[in-house]
Design an enzyme around this catalytic site. Sequence first.
Site, PDB file in Angstrom:
ATOM      1  N   HIS A 218      25.112  -0.817   8.872  1.00 57.02           N
ATOM      2  CA  HIS A 218      24.676  -1.280   8.165  1.00 57.02           C
ATOM      3  C   HIS A 218      25.333  -1.800   6.848  1.00 57.02           C
ATOM      4  CE1 HIS A 218      21.285  -2.824   6.330  1.00 57.02           C
ATOM      5  NE2 HIS A 218      22.225  -1.707   4.523  1.00 57.02           N
TER       6      HIS A 218
ATOM      7  N   GLU B   4       7.963  -3.795  -4.801  1.00 56.30           N
ATOM      8  CA  GLU B   4       9.003  -4.988  -3.953  1.00 56.30           C
ATOM      9  C   GLU B   4       7.621  -6.238  -3.640  1.00 56.30           C
ATOM     10  OE1 GLU B   4      11.547  -4.324  -0.820  1.00 56.30           O
ATOM     11  OE2 GLU B   4      11.110  -6.402   0.314  1.00 56.30           O
TER      12      GLU B   4
ATOM     13  N   LYS C  47      12.200   4.269  -0.703  1.00 50.81           N
ATOM     14  CA  LYS C  47      12.095   3.689  -0.098  1.00 50.81           C
ATOM     15  C   LYS C  47      12.288   5.438   0.893  1.00 50.81           C
ATOM     16  CE  LYS C  47      12.475  -1.200  -0.043  1.00 50.81           C
ATOM     17  NZ  LYS C  47      12.716  -2.530   0.522  1.00 50.81           N
TER      18      LYS C  47
ATOM     19  N   GLU D 133      27.593  -2.859  -0.206  1.00 49.73           N
ATOM     20  CA  GLU D 133      26.369  -2.999  -1.023  1.00 49.73           C
ATOM     21  C   GLU D 133      26.861  -3.197  -2.415  1.00 49.73           C
ATOM     22  OE1 GLU D 133      22.796  -3.013   0.425  1.00 49.73           O
ATOM     23  OE2 GLU D 133      23.146  -2.176   1.922  1.00 49.73           O
TER      24      GLU D 133
ATOM     25  N   ARG E  88      12.395  -7.153  -6.036  1.00 46.62           N
ATOM     26  CA  ARG E  88      13.696  -6.460  -5.665  1.00 46.62           C
ATOM     27  C   ARG E  88      13.864  -6.650  -4.273  1.00 46.62           C
ATOM     28  NH1 ARG E  88      11.900   0.443  -3.820  1.00 46.62           N
ATOM     29  NH2 ARG E  88      13.748   0.468  -3.253  1.00 46.62           N
TER      30      ARG E  88
ATOM     31  N   LYS F   1      20.571  -1.363  -9.406  1.00 44.15           N
ATOM     32  CA  LYS F   1      19.613  -0.455  -8.365  1.00 44.15           C
ATOM     33  C   LYS F   1      18.702  -0.371  -9.325  1.00 44.15           C
ATOM     34  CE  LYS F   1      17.563   1.133  -4.429  1.00 44.15           C
ATOM     35  NZ  LYS F   1      18.003   1.098  -3.048  1.00 44.15           N
TER      36      LYS F   1
ATOM     37  N   ARG G 260       1.164  16.375   1.552  1.00 44.28           N
ATOM     38  CA  ARG G 260       1.227  15.822   1.434  1.00 44.28           C
ATOM     39  C   ARG G 260       1.752  15.169  -0.157  1.00 44.28           C
ATOM     40  NH1 ARG G 260      -3.923  17.094   1.855  1.00 44.28           N
ATOM     41  NH2 ARG G 260      -5.125  16.020   3.597  1.00 44.28           N
TER      42      ARG G 260
ATOM     43  N   HIS H  96      20.140  -7.488   9.023  1.00 36.97           N
ATOM     44  CA  HIS H  96      18.834  -6.834  10.475  1.00 36.97           C
ATOM     45  C   HIS H  96      19.035  -7.378  11.426  1.00 36.97           C
ATOM     46  CE1 HIS H  96      16.589  -4.905   6.598  1.00 36.97           C
ATOM     47  NE2 HIS H  96      17.649  -4.370   6.968  1.00 36.97           N
TER      48      HIS H  96
ATOM     49  N   HIS I 122      20.028  -9.305   3.965  1.00 35.79           N
ATOM     50  CA  HIS I 122      20.076  -8.154   5.183  1.00 35.79           C
ATOM     51  C   HIS I 122      19.186  -8.840   5.719  1.00 35.79           C
ATOM     52  CE1 HIS I 122      21.486  -5.066   1.856  1.00 35.79           C
ATOM     53  NE2 HIS I 122      21.153  -4.595   2.469  1.00 35.79           N
TER      54      HIS I 122
ATOM     55  N   ASN J  99      17.704  -7.236  -0.586  1.00 36.73           N
ATOM     56  CA  ASN J  99      17.839  -7.823   0.530  1.00 36.73           C
ATOM     57  C   ASN J  99      18.675  -8.678   0.665  1.00 36.73           C
ATOM     58  OD1 ASN J  99      16.021  -5.917   0.743  1.00 36.73           O
ATOM     59  ND2 ASN J  99      13.390  -7.330   0.536  1.00 36.73           N
TER      60      ASN J  99
HETATM   61  N1  LIG Z   1      16.352   3.869   1.441  1.00 38.32           N
HETATM   62  C1  LIG Z   1      16.828   2.770   1.374  1.00 38.32           C
HETATM   63  O1  LIG Z   1      16.909   2.111   0.137  1.00 38.32           O
HETATM   64  C2  LIG Z   1      17.912   2.272   1.652  1.00 38.32           C
HETATM   65  C3  LIG Z   1      18.624   1.644   1.406  1.00 38.32           C
HETATM   66  C4  LIG Z   1      20.112   1.545   2.153  1.00 38.32           C
HETATM   67  C5  LIG Z   1      20.297   1.962   3.421  1.00 38.32           C
HETATM   68  N2  LIG Z   1      19.356   1.921   3.834  1.00 38.32           N
HETATM   69  C6  LIG Z   1      19.785   3.134   5.075  1.00 38.32           C
HETATM   70  O2  LIG Z   1      20.507   4.450   5.207  1.00 38.32           O
HETATM   71  C7  LIG Z   1      20.980   4.383   6.734  1.00 38.32           C
HETATM   72  C8  LIG Z   1      22.904   4.270   6.536  1.00 38.32           C
HETATM   73  O3  LIG Z   1      23.407   4.734   5.589  1.00 38.32           O
HETATM   74  P1  LIG Z   1      24.700   5.270   5.537  1.00 38.32           P
HETATM   75  O4  LIG Z   1      25.803   4.060   5.905  1.00 38.32           O
HETATM   76  O5  LIG Z   1      25.012   6.296   4.877  1.00 38.32           O
HETATM   77  O6  LIG Z   1      24.827   5.799   7.725  1.00 38.32           O
HETATM   78  P2  LIG Z   1      25.088   7.780   7.861  1.00 38.32           P
HETATM   79  O7  LIG Z   1      23.577   8.207   6.798  1.00 38.32           O
HETATM   80  O8  LIG Z   1      25.029   7.813   9.394  1.00 38.32           O
HETATM   81  O9  LIG Z   1      26.059   7.890   7.996  1.00 38.32           O
HETATM   82  C9  LIG Z   1      27.060   7.601   8.481  1.00 38.32           C
HETATM   83  C10 LIG Z   1      28.395   8.560   9.153  1.00 38.32           C
HETATM   84  O10 LIG Z   1      29.057   9.241   7.876  1.00 38.32           O
HETATM   85  C11 LIG Z   1      28.510  10.734   8.572  1.00 38.32           C
HETATM   86  N3  LIG Z   1      28.911  10.756   7.229  1.00 38.32           N
HETATM   87  C12 LIG Z   1      27.702  11.065   5.567  1.00 38.32           C
HETATM   88  N4  LIG Z   1      28.780  11.351   4.792  1.00 38.32           N
HETATM   89  C13 LIG Z   1      30.287  11.916   5.457  1.00 38.32           C
HETATM   90  C14 LIG Z   1      30.875  12.321   4.081  1.00 38.32           C
HETATM   91  N5  LIG Z   1      31.350  12.798   2.700  1.00 38.32           N
HETATM   92  N6  LIG Z   1      31.800  13.153   4.768  1.00 38.32           N
HETATM   93  C15 LIG Z   1      31.833  12.983   6.568  1.00 38.32           C
HETATM   94  N7  LIG Z   1      31.120  12.482   6.983  1.00 38.32           N
HETATM   95  C16 LIG Z   1      30.709  12.337   6.516  1.00 38.32           C
HETATM   96  C17 LIG Z   1      27.713  10.970   9.264  1.00 38.32           C
HETATM   97  O11 LIG Z   1      27.617  12.035   9.237  1.00 38.32           O
HETATM   98  C18 LIG Z   1      27.741   9.759   9.241  1.00 38.32           C
HETATM   99  O12 LIG Z   1      27.707   9.625  10.575  1.00 38.32           O
HETATM  100  C19 LIG Z   1      20.749   3.408   7.147  1.00 38.32           C
HETATM  101  O13 LIG Z   1      19.515   3.554   8.316  1.00 38.32           O
HETATM  102  C20 LIG Z   1      20.004   2.476   6.261  1.00 38.32           C
HETATM  103  O14 LIG Z   1      18.912   1.688   6.453  1.00 38.32           O
HETATM  104  C21 LIG Z   1      18.273   2.973   3.258  1.00 38.32           C
HETATM  105 ZN   LIG Z   2      21.597  -2.735   2.357  1.00 41.80          ZN
END
Ligand SMILES: NC(=O)c1ccc[n+]([C@@H]2O[C@H](COP(=O)([O-])OP(=O)(O)OC[C@H]3O[C@@H](n4cnc5c(N)ncnc54)[C@H](O)[C@@H]3O)[C@@H](O)[C@H]2O)c1
Ligand SMILES: [Zn+2]
Length: 294
Positions: free
Chosen positions: A267, A239, A145, A187, A243, A229, A123, A254, A250, A247
């Site tokens: 993304h 949100e 999130k 972003e 908030r 942020k 939990r 999406h 987005h 988006n």
């Molecule tokens: N929770 C939130 O508020 C929020 C906000 C924005 C995006 N997201 C989510 O985040 C995800 C995208 O995140 P992302 O763009 O970081 O992608 P990701 O986590 O898939 O990373 C991209 C790639 O880079 C590699 N990588 C990461 N750091 C590295 C480093 N320092 N050196 C070498 N390789 C590295 C990873 O293994 C992966 O293959 C999506 O699923 C999106 O929905 C969440």
């Molecule tokens: Zn985003």
Amino acid sequence: MKPTTIQVELGDRSYPIRIGEAWIDGLGVALGEAGIGPSSLLVTDESVGPIWADRVAAGIRGGGLAVESIQIASGERAKSLESVRSILDFALERRCDRTTAIVALGGGVVGDVAGFAAAILLRGVPLVQVPTTLLAMVDASVGGKTGVNHPMGKNLIGAFKQPDLVAVDLAFLETLSEAEYRSGLAEVVKYGAIADARFFEFIEANAKALLQRKPEPLARAVARSCEIKAQVVAADELESGLRAILNFGHTFAHAFEATAGFGSIRHGEAVAMGMMAACRSSRPPVKSIDGWPP
Ligand SMILES: NC(=O)c1ccc[n+]([C@@H]2O[C@H](COP(=O)([O-])OP(=O)(O)OC[C@H]3O[C@@H](n4cnc5c(N)ncnc54)[C@H](O)[C@@H]3O)[C@@H](O)[C@H]2O)c1
Ligand SMILES: [Zn+2]
């Protein structure tokens, strides 16, 4: 760069975002200062793990905490209930308790998956976000999130789970690919567009230096993005209004991601195109002169 701390103000769930360069060897000390310990579970993915996990684990141990490590697959396809299940199994088999902190080392995928596991394990256990992509540093690691995808759509299963600490070390970006880095910049541009015209001008003026990952403008861009942020999240954590400004672009993004198939485009790439599409579609209709614009 001079290390900075930005506080996300959420009453008794407030937490710091510590931003610096090459400080992660001191992570264990930072965890201790945040009251986290005595045990931790380091969650990473199979791309980040081989490069960074040993060093980060050593940093955690340096603060006197015990640490066990687990890797999930990398990429959007790993944002699944199966990945969450593997983390829960690993933690429970090792008899973790409510003080065992989950440390998410990776991009947004690891942050979202490990964050969701932290929300539901016993939990709720403490959560530390250690973002390694630019996108995760400025966006995914802050705000609480967490969640995974479902065949019906993106992020359909999840929870709000604020971290106890966000540890941003720009040195992780040294091993990040060009395409992933550019994806994160989208972003950053978004924050300028939604909240701060002067920041937007700064990004325009320093576009080349930012693309070259020059430390000074990069540090400023990351810090200002996190600040915006943090302010938006503090004003509207769940949100219910403001908030949604985060988006921007987005809705289109999406749709692009879903149409292309999750994981086929990044993304941030989808967000860049999504912001353009949102701007175009919100432009007042222009009277056509000699059939132009078409
Ligand atoms: N929770 C939130 O508020 C929020 C906000 C924005 C995006 N997201 C989510 O985040 C995800 C995208 O995140 P992302 O763009 O970081 O992608 P990701 O986590 O898939 O990373 C991209 C790639 O880079 C590699 N990588 C990461 N750091 C590295 C480093 N320092 N050196 C070498 N390789 C590295 C990873 O293994 C992966 O293959 C999506 O699923 C999106 O929905 C969440
Ligand atoms: Zn985003």
